[in-house]
Structure formats: C-alpha cells, structure tokens
Design a protein around this motif. Structure first.
Motif, PDB file in Angstrom:
ATOM      1  N   PRO A  11       0.840  -1.209   0.000  1.00  0.00           N
ATOM      2  CA  PRO A  11       0.000   0.000   0.000  1.00  0.00           C
ATOM      3  C   PRO A  11       0.873   1.257   0.000  1.00  0.00           C
ATOM      4  O   PRO A  11       1.992   1.265   0.506  1.00  0.00           O
ATOM      5  CB  PRO A  11      -0.803  -0.114   1.302  1.00  0.00           C
ATOM      6  N   LEU A  12       0.333   2.300  -0.601  1.00  0.00           N
ATOM      7  CA  LEU A  12       1.043   3.578  -0.608  1.00  0.00           C
ATOM      8  C   LEU A  12       1.076   4.155   0.797  1.00  0.00           C
ATOM      9  O   LEU A  12       0.144   3.945   1.583  1.00  0.00           O
ATOM     10  CB  LEU A  12       0.335   4.570  -1.543  1.00  0.00           C
ATOM     11  N   PRO A  13       2.129   4.886   1.142  1.00  0.00           N
ATOM     12  CA  PRO A  13       2.162   5.529   2.455  1.00  0.00           C
ATOM     13  C   PRO A  13       0.960   6.469   2.620  1.00  0.00           C
ATOM     14  O   PRO A  13       0.496   7.073   1.648  1.00  0.00           O
ATOM     15  CB  PRO A  13       3.471   6.322   2.429  1.00  0.00           C
ATOM     16  N   ALA A  14       0.485   6.554   3.833  1.00  0.00           N
ATOM     17  CA  ALA A  14      -0.713   7.357   4.092  1.00  0.00           C
ATOM     18  C   ALA A  14      -0.445   8.849   3.990  1.00  0.00           C
ATOM     19  O   ALA A  14      -1.285   9.604   3.511  1.00  0.00           O
ATOM     20  CB  ALA A  14      -1.266   7.025   5.470  1.00  0.00           C
ATOM     21  N   SER A  15       0.710   9.299   4.439  1.00  0.00           N
ATOM     22  CA  SER A  15       0.965  10.742   4.422  1.00  0.00           C
ATOM     23  C   SER A  15       1.667  11.153   3.126  1.00  0.00           C
ATOM     24  O   SER A  15       2.341  10.355   2.483  1.00  0.00           O
ATOM     25  CB  SER A  15       1.795  11.156   5.633  1.00  0.00           C
ATOM     26  N   ARG A  16       1.473  12.410   2.772  1.00  0.00           N
ATOM     27  CA  ARG A  16       2.050  12.944   1.544  1.00  0.00           C
ATOM     28  C   ARG A  16       2.964  14.121   1.867  1.00  0.00           C
ATOM     29  O   ARG A  16       2.812  14.787   2.881  1.00  0.00           O
ATOM     30  CB  ARG A  16       0.954  13.449   0.602  1.00  0.00           C
ATOM     31  N   ARG A  46       6.925   8.220   2.658  1.00  0.00           N
ATOM     32  CA  ARG A  46       5.715   8.987   2.339  1.00  0.00           C
ATOM     33  C   ARG A  46       5.715   9.318   0.862  1.00  0.00           C
ATOM     34  O   ARG A  46       6.757   9.412   0.240  1.00  0.00           O
ATOM     35  CB  ARG A  46       5.594  10.235   3.205  1.00  0.00           C
ATOM     36  N   ARG A  47       4.532   9.479   0.329  1.00  0.00           N
ATOM     37  CA  ARG A  47       4.415   9.859  -1.080  1.00  0.00           C
ATOM     38  C   ARG A  47       4.941  11.277  -1.229  1.00  0.00           C
ATOM     39  O   ARG A  47       4.534  12.173  -0.492  1.00  0.00           O
ATOM     40  CB  ARG A  47       2.963   9.788  -1.537  1.00  0.00           C
ATOM     41  N   ARG A 103      -4.288  16.452   3.830  1.00  0.00           N
ATOM     42  CA  ARG A 103      -4.871  16.020   5.099  1.00  0.00           C
ATOM     43  C   ARG A 103      -3.867  16.295   6.214  1.00  0.00           C
ATOM     44  O   ARG A 103      -2.664  16.391   5.951  1.00  0.00           O
ATOM     45  CB  ARG A 103      -5.177  14.527   5.051  1.00  0.00           C
ATOM     46  N   ASP A 106       0.125  15.596   6.422  1.00  0.00           N
ATOM     47  CA  ASP A 106       0.824  15.874   5.170  1.00  0.00           C
ATOM     48  C   ASP A 106       1.778  17.040   5.401  1.00  0.00           C
ATOM     49  O   ASP A 106       1.616  17.813   6.359  1.00  0.00           O
ATOM     50  CB  ASP A 106      -0.161  16.227   4.056  1.00  0.00           C
TER      51      ASP A 106
END
Length: 169
Positions: A11-16, A46-47, A103, A106
């Motif tokens: 899964p992609l990291p939750a934070s950007r 993180r993305r 969010r 981020d």
C-alpha cells in the motif's frame, strides 16, 4: 501448470509531502545539490511530489538534469507582461491546489527566498498541514558539513590558537 498470481503491491504511504522548488532563486547546480541533500527526500516513507519551477530557457541543462535525477517534475514558467515573477505565481497556485486535497500529517515545503509564501504557510497551518519554507540562498551559503576527522582537527586547531592568544603568544 498454473502460474502463481503476482504478489500484491504494498500500500502507498498514508501521508504525503509536496516540495515546490523556485529554481529562479538559485540555478547553480552545486547550490541546488546541497538544498536537495538537506531536503532528504524519502519516497518510501511517504508519497512525495517534487516540483521544480523556473524559466528553463534561462536555467542550465545541468541544473535541469540534477533535479530530474532526484525525481523533480520540471515546470516551465516563462515571463509574461504585467507579472513580475511568474514562477512565484505558478508555485502559489500549485501549492493551493495541493492544499485542497491535503490532510493533517501531510507536509508542504517551498524552497524559495520569497517571504510571500509565508501566506501559503498560514493557509496550511489553518488546515492542520505542516509547512516549511526553506531559503535556497541560506542553504547554498551554508558550508557543507566537514567529515568527523576534519571537524575534530579544525576544533583542535581553533582551540590551540585560542590558548596561544590568551597567553599573549
């Protein structure tokens, strides 16, 4: 003979994290390399969106290649009549669009010497988004860190000069 299905992608990291770099403030490749090193871009934790904005007709190809090697999207901002600094406007609008989908947790970073971006930071803070504006000139003027041995040797030299100075010699 059946072939096992491929493993699912992690899964992609939750934070950007978004980094907007105003390249027109400093286009010297060595300075930009130090700023990129300071940013410590981690695409696994993180993305990260890395956007470098500038007039690429004026900025050198070495600088563009350096930024592209570090994953930056190169966005061209040509001057326009009536707009003093088109790259600043482009970054401010792009940062605003990014903030609309952001969010809490981020992070928004703008590398620019222009303090007008502090207003973007005010909006980010109101939304619970971490904001940091880095001055590319301050980072470029900072001396690169010395290796541990060189730092220790420099400290010893400074200390010995100071003692001689106190002894009158």
């Amino acid at each position: 003979a059946r072939v096992a299905p491929p493993a699912p992608e992690p899964p992609l990291p939750a934070s950007r994290r978004a980094i907007f770099f105003d390249v027109e403030n400093t286009s010297h490749a060595g300075h930009i390399a130090r700023v990129i090193e300071h940013l410590a871009i981690d695409r696994l934790g993180r993305r990260t969106e890395f956007v470098a904005v500038g007039n690429w007709r004026v900025i050198g190809a070495d600088t563009a290649r350096l930024l592209a090697r570090h994953g930056a999207q190169l966005v061209h901002s040509a001057p326009s009549a009536g707009v003093k600094d088109w790259s600043d406007l482009r970054i401010a609008v792009s940062a605003g669009v990014w903030l609309a989908a952001a969010r809490p947790a981020d992070v928004l970073e703008i590398v620019s010497d222009d303090r007008a971006f502090d207003a973007v930071g005010d909006v980010a803070a109101a939304l619970g988004i971490a904001f940091r504006r880095l001055s590319s000139r301050a980072r470029a003027d900072a001396q690169p860190p010395l290796p541990p041995r060189a730092a220790a040797a420099a400290g010893e030299k400074r200390g010995s000069r100071g003692r001689r100075g106190r002894r009158g010699g």
